[in-house]
Design an enzyme around this catalytic site. Structure first.
Site, PDB file in Angstrom:
ATOM      1  CB  ALA A 146      53.139  36.753  32.366  1.00  0.00           C
ATOM      2  N   GLY A 162      55.188  37.285  37.476  1.00  0.00           N
ATOM      3  CA  GLY A 162      56.516  37.229  36.861  1.00  0.00           C
ATOM      4  C   GLY A 162      57.435  38.321  37.386  1.00  0.00           C
ATOM      5  CD  GLU A 222      57.133  33.275  38.257  1.00  0.00           C
ATOM      6  OE1 GLU A 222      57.376  32.073  38.151  1.00  0.00           O
ATOM      7  OE2 GLU A 222      56.403  33.901  37.463  1.00  0.00           O
ATOM      8  CD  GLU A 274      52.120  34.120  39.102  1.00  0.00           C
ATOM      9  OE1 GLU A 274      51.804  34.299  40.302  1.00  0.00           O
ATOM     10  OE2 GLU A 274      53.210  34.486  38.630  1.00  0.00           O
TER      11      GLU A 274
HETATM   12  C1  3H9 Z   1      52.277  35.722  35.422  1.00  0.00           C
HETATM   13  O1  3H9 Z   1      53.079  36.559  35.769  1.00  0.00           O
HETATM   14  C2  3H9 Z   1      52.592  34.334  34.926  1.00  0.00           C
HETATM   15  C3  3H9 Z   1      53.995  33.871  35.218  1.00  0.00           C
HETATM   16  O2  3H9 Z   1      54.166  33.514  36.560  1.00  0.00           O
HETATM   17  C4  3H9 Z   1      54.293  32.603  34.469  1.00  0.00           C
HETATM   18  C5  3H9 Z   1      54.294  32.719  32.999  1.00  0.00           C
HETATM   19  C6  3H9 Z   1      55.089  31.703  32.339  1.00  0.00           C
HETATM   20  N1  3H9 Z   1      49.504  42.185  31.729  1.00  0.00           N
HETATM   21  O3  3H9 Z   1      44.070  46.940  37.025  1.00  0.00           O
HETATM   22  P1  3H9 Z   1      44.314  48.239  36.370  1.00  0.00           P
HETATM   23  C7  3H9 Z   1      46.621  46.327  32.472  1.00  0.00           C
HETATM   24  S1  3H9 Z   1      50.617  35.981  35.368  1.00  0.00           S
HETATM   25  C8  3H9 Z   1      48.927  43.004  30.840  1.00  0.00           C
HETATM   26  O4  3H9 Z   1      43.156  48.959  35.797  1.00  0.00           O
HETATM   27  P2  3H9 Z   1      45.337  49.221  38.877  1.00  0.00           P
HETATM   28  C9  3H9 Z   1      45.131  46.306  32.748  1.00  0.00           C
HETATM   29  O5  3H9 Z   1      44.463  45.409  31.895  1.00  0.00           O
HETATM   30  C10 3H9 Z   1      50.429  37.682  35.742  1.00  0.00           C
HETATM   31  N2  3H9 Z   1      48.180  44.066  31.191  1.00  0.00           N
HETATM   32  O6  3H9 Z   1      45.125  49.254  37.308  1.00  0.00           O
HETATM   33  C11 3H9 Z   1      44.782  47.755  32.496  1.00  0.00           C
HETATM   34  O7  3H9 Z   1      44.686  47.925  31.092  1.00  0.00           O
HETATM   35  P3  3H9 Z   1      43.691  48.994  30.467  1.00  0.00           P
HETATM   36  C12 3H9 Z   1      50.436  37.891  37.191  1.00  0.00           C
HETATM   37  C13 3H9 Z   1      48.005  44.280  32.490  1.00  0.00           C
HETATM   38  O8  3H9 Z   1      46.290  50.298  39.166  1.00  0.00           O
HETATM   39  C14 3H9 Z   1      46.009  48.500  33.007  1.00  0.00           C
HETATM   40  O9  3H9 Z   1      47.075  47.553  33.031  1.00  0.00           O
HETATM   41  N3  3H9 Z   1      50.116  39.272  37.455  1.00  0.00           N
HETATM   42  C15 3H9 Z   1      48.572  43.468  33.467  1.00  0.00           C
HETATM   43  O10 3H9 Z   1      44.021  49.209  39.592  1.00  0.00           O
HETATM   44  C16 3H9 Z   1      45.840  49.058  34.395  1.00  0.00           C
HETATM   45  O11 3H9 Z   1      45.409  47.996  35.242  1.00  0.00           O
HETATM   46  C17 3H9 Z   1      48.862  39.676  37.760  1.00  0.00           C
HETATM   47  O12 3H9 Z   1      47.948  38.882  37.861  1.00  0.00           O
HETATM   48  C18 3H9 Z   1      49.363  42.390  33.047  1.00  0.00           C
HETATM   49  N4  3H9 Z   1      49.964  41.561  33.911  1.00  0.00           N
HETATM   50  O13 3H9 Z   1      46.003  47.813  39.212  1.00  0.00           O
HETATM   51  C19 3H9 Z   1      48.699  41.152  37.968  1.00  0.00           C
HETATM   52  N5  3H9 Z   1      48.213  43.946  34.679  1.00  0.00           N
HETATM   53  O14 3H9 Z   1      44.218  50.325  30.907  1.00  0.00           O
HETATM   54  C20 3H9 Z   1      47.376  41.597  37.425  1.00  0.00           C
HETATM   55  C21 3H9 Z   1      47.459  45.032  34.461  1.00  0.00           C
HETATM   56  O15 3H9 Z   1      43.762  48.730  29.003  1.00  0.00           O
HETATM   57  N6  3H9 Z   1      47.204  43.036  37.520  1.00  0.00           N
HETATM   58  N7  3H9 Z   1      47.330  45.233  33.141  1.00  0.00           N
HETATM   59  O16 3H9 Z   1      42.346  48.674  31.067  1.00  0.00           O
HETATM   60  C22 3H9 Z   1      46.770  43.643  38.647  1.00  0.00           C
HETATM   61  O17 3H9 Z   1      46.585  43.036  39.684  1.00  0.00           O
HETATM   62  C23 3H9 Z   1      46.479  45.108  38.554  1.00  0.00           C
HETATM   63  O18 3H9 Z   1      46.250  45.419  37.208  1.00  0.00           O
HETATM   64  C24 3H9 Z   1      47.616  46.035  39.074  1.00  0.00           C
HETATM   65  C25 3H9 Z   1      47.266  47.508  38.726  1.00  0.00           C
HETATM   66  C26 3H9 Z   1      47.664  45.872  40.601  1.00  0.00           C
HETATM   67  C27 3H9 Z   1      48.923  45.692  38.447  1.00  0.00           C
END
Ligand code: 3H9
Length: 704
Positions: free
Chosen positions: A80, A121, A124, A144
């Protein structure tokens, strides 16, 4: 061989980022490929959800399409769109759970092809498809819980049905990632393939040709039968015990129980109701804000310099800190030379490193090959002349200015001119150290937290002459080492330890006024701190506090009162955990109350004539935390910290401040900065000018 058409289902552009879902329709093969392509992480924002729904509908309506392959780019999806979580953002339809229901109900088979990451997501989504194939390097996870919520787009209902409740609870309550081999063994995916797209197309064709579609996850029952209430009660109490106050893990167990006991539609409704409740819980916003603060912290305003390359690093000092720092670099693939004054000292360091890697291998925290490779990157050196051409030095010798100055003068002589000279000091003046070199622009604080190979924080400290390239280099280092970097200004204790002083002293003042150390620590730990302030003193060593305090007392303004309970215990021969006695007595690492401590403290209170205070647990907590926020505000006022979020990142990643409280500044805003000010007024009257309210508290109050 075949004609390829590409439709771009471009969505309304909601931000400057390119958002698109493309359908590549291969008319000869009869397969539609839906590719999610929305940099940087293919998050399921409103535009992506809408485009994917349109793509799915188009593929289902096209008479020459028999099956669909759903894929991402270099990663599948990070789930998400977290930027949609802040309350004021309107969420476009379809919602994620509806999209996945559509996917599962697709009249044409859908095969998911996963490369890179599928998180939240993203995972999912694939659970709602007919068949799942991944590259060998793909990773999966449902993180999450780290945002205070649960996989609420059907994940808690589909996953247990595919992999069983035990593995599902483990994945969703811990929020860790697993690799493709583990996902295959669990039954979360169906195959691993090097040539991902070809395999996915072949599988999609085969399913379409035979008409033999696998049973949808939601309709499976084989893995979820035979679990009774007692099983879930036990799972729930284990999850609560580990959660340290976080609400989401117990809700996840409830949802898994629903997956095992309710029909799918009811289970999905139940999941939604718990998702809504968690979304309304302040923990969710605190964790989401912290997630964003961590990413913001690495970006220094107005800094345009490019980081210098760092391929070989020297670590000076092979004590606990030096060993951890060397391992942190080696684990990230950086060659390290570990230097000590003599062969015996460096050998001791190497043997600790060897032991640490052995322990990590036996805990399965690292595999044998990776441990051996990391260990081989650490080369010993005796003295400084033997360092060779290094790009960065990190000094980790004892905290004495004269020693550090002497070391830096030598480093300046023996290292190449481009080498950055970093100090791991936790409080000393960077400028005083830099002035002994001919390159003050290349001298910087790189403050690691013990154990440095584990703790997530890198607090970089800018001296008044540190140049921009040096700052850009050490800030980029954090990401490379898998840590969060925060930039601090140069002052006594920088961001973290400067605030810690007020937290610890406030605890000690309470002891001087008759509150038992065990009670103060219990209140801090019930709030979610990993260890109370007085137990922390024992861990660091009371002798260390006595020494540091002596230096600090010489610097503080007249009329400042200093608590002297640590000194009283130290005078009675109690050095903390290392001597088995401090604020507590220790059996190994086990902490036990000690009646002798009560006697020593009562005598100290009586001799000094301190009044006894009667405080509630809430008042104890306020006295611990409100002064932290007050000092944080002062750091913002004098530029030690750039943003409130930076302070929160330092305290959550370096000091164990409970993440679901968002960090001290976030917590302070939530409980009210007026209370911070009132407490500072009260403590300032008792303990001196340093405790008085920050001058910018009123301004901060108006700024949100
Ligand atoms: C979910 O899915 C809920 C559902 O189950 C239910 C809903 C109904 N969205 O970390 P980085 C951005 S909850 C938007 O520096 P890396 C981040 O802010 C979600 N933006 O890079 C950054 O922006 P900026 C569950 C996101 O390579 C840029 O991407 N998912 C999201 O070190 C680069 O990120 C998570 O919790 C996002 N979901 O790591 C995953 N994710 O360039 C959370 C990242 O402006 N994310 N951004 O600073 C992560 O764990 C790491 O960001 C990831 C990349 C491993 C993906």
């Amino acid at each position: 061989m075949y004609r390829t058409r590409v439709f771009i289902f471009s969505a309304p552009i909601l931000s400057l980022r390119e958002i698109r879902v493309s359908i590549i329709e291969r008319t000869v093969s009869g397969i539609a490929i839906l590719q999610i392509d929305s940099p940087p992480v293919n998050a399921f924002g409103g535009a992506v959800r809408a485009a994917l729904a349109r793509g799915l509908a188009a593929a289902c309506a096209a008479p020459d399409i028999n099956a669909i392959v759903l894929c991402g780019t270099t990663l599948f999806s990070a789930g998400a769109d977290i930027t949609e979580f802040s309350g004021d953002k309107v969420r476009l339809k379809p919602m994620l759970w509806d999209l996945f229901t559509l996917l599962e109900a697709s009249p044409k088979p859908v095969v998911a092809a996963v490369d890179g990451l599928a998180l939240g997501g993203g995972t999912e989504c694939i659970l709602a498809t007919d068949y799942r194939i991944a590259t060998p390097s793909a990773r999966f996870g449902l993180p999450e819980v780290k945002l205070g919520i649960l996989p609420g787009a059907g994940g808690t209902q589909r996953l247990p049905r595919l992999i069983g409740p035990q593995a599902a609870i483990d994945l969703m309550t811990r929020g860790h990632t697993i690799d493709a081999q583990q996902a295959l063994a669990l039954g979360m995916i169906d195959a691993i393939a090097e040539d991902l797209l070809s395999e996915a197309i072949a599988r999609a064709k085969a399913i379409a040709a035979t008409g033999n579609r696998p049973t949808a996850a939601l309709r499976r029952t084989d893995k979820v039968s035979g679990f009774d209430r007692a099983y879930f009660a036990e799972q729930r109490s284990k999850a609560v015990a580990k959660a340290r106050g976080l609400a989401a893990p117990a809700a996840i167990v409830d949802c898994v129980e629903a997956a095992c006991t309710l029909p799918p539609r009811e289970g999905l409704r139940f999941e939604r109701s718990l998702l809504d409740a968690l979304r309304a819980n302040p923990q969710h916003m605190a964790l989401t804000t912290l997630f964003q603060a961590e990413r913001a912290a690495a970006k220094v305003p107005h800094l345009v310099a490019t980081p210098a390359p760092v391929s070989r690093v020297a670590v000076i000092g092979a004590g606990t800190m030096g060993v951890g720092i060397a391992m942190a670099f080696a684990n990230a693939g950086v060659d390290v030379v570990l230097s000590e004054v003599d062969t015996a000292a460096v050998q001791r360091g190497l043997s600790t490193i060897g032991q640490n890697y052995e322990n990590a291998v036996s805990r399965k925290a690292i595999d044998r090959d990776a441990a051996d490779a990391a260990r081989a990157r650490i080369e010993p050196a005796v003295g400084l002349e033997a360092l060779g051409p290094v790009d960065l030095v990190v000094e980790a010798i004892p905290e004495e200015m004269a020693l550090k100055q002497q070391l830096f003068a030598t480093l300046d002589r023996v290292t190449p001119q481009h080498t950055i000279l970093g100090t791991n000091t936790s409080s000393l003046d960077i400028d005083e150290i830099a002035k002994t070199t001919s390159r003050p622009g290349k001298v910087v604080g790189v403050h690691f937290f013990a154990p440095a190979n584990v703790m997530k924080l890198l607090e970089n400290v800018r001296g008044s002459l540190t140049d921009d390239t040096t700052i850009a280099t050490v800030m980029a280092l954090g990401k490379r080492l898998g840590k969060v970097s925060v930039l601090a200004g140069n002052c006594d204790g920088f961001i973290g330890n400067r605030m810690l002083h007020y937290y610890s002293c406030s605890a000690e003042f309470m002891v001087e006024h008759g509150i038992a150390p065990t009670r103060i620590d219990a209140v801090a730990e019930a709030f979610g701190m990993p260890m109370g302030p007085l137990a922390l003193r024992d861990l660091v060593g009371l002798d260390v506090t006595v020494l540091v305090r002596k230096q600090r007392m010489a610097r503080q303004p007249l009329g400042t009162r200093t608590p002297l309970v640590v000194e009283a215990l130290h005078a009675a021969g109690r050095l903390g955990m290392k001597s088995g006695k401090g604020f507590y007595r220790y059996e190994g690492r086990r902490r036990l109350p000690d009646p002798d401590v009560t006697t020593i403290l009562e005598e100290h209170v009586r001799r000094n004539g301190f009044a006894r205070l009667a405080l509630t647990d809430q008042q104890i907590l306020d006295r611990l935390l409100l002064p932290l926020v007050n000092e944080g505000a002062k750091e913002l006022a004098d530029g030690t910290a750039i943003r409130e979020g930076d302070i929160d990142v330092v305290w959550s990643s370096g000091y164990g401040f409970p993440r679901h409280e968002g960090g001290p500044m976030y917590w302070g805003r939530r409980v009210g900065l007026e209370r911070v000010k009132a407490m500072a007024d009260e403590l300032g009257q008792c303990f001196g000018a340093n405790w008085m309210p920050a001058s910018n508290l009123d301004g901060l109050l108006k700024s949100h």
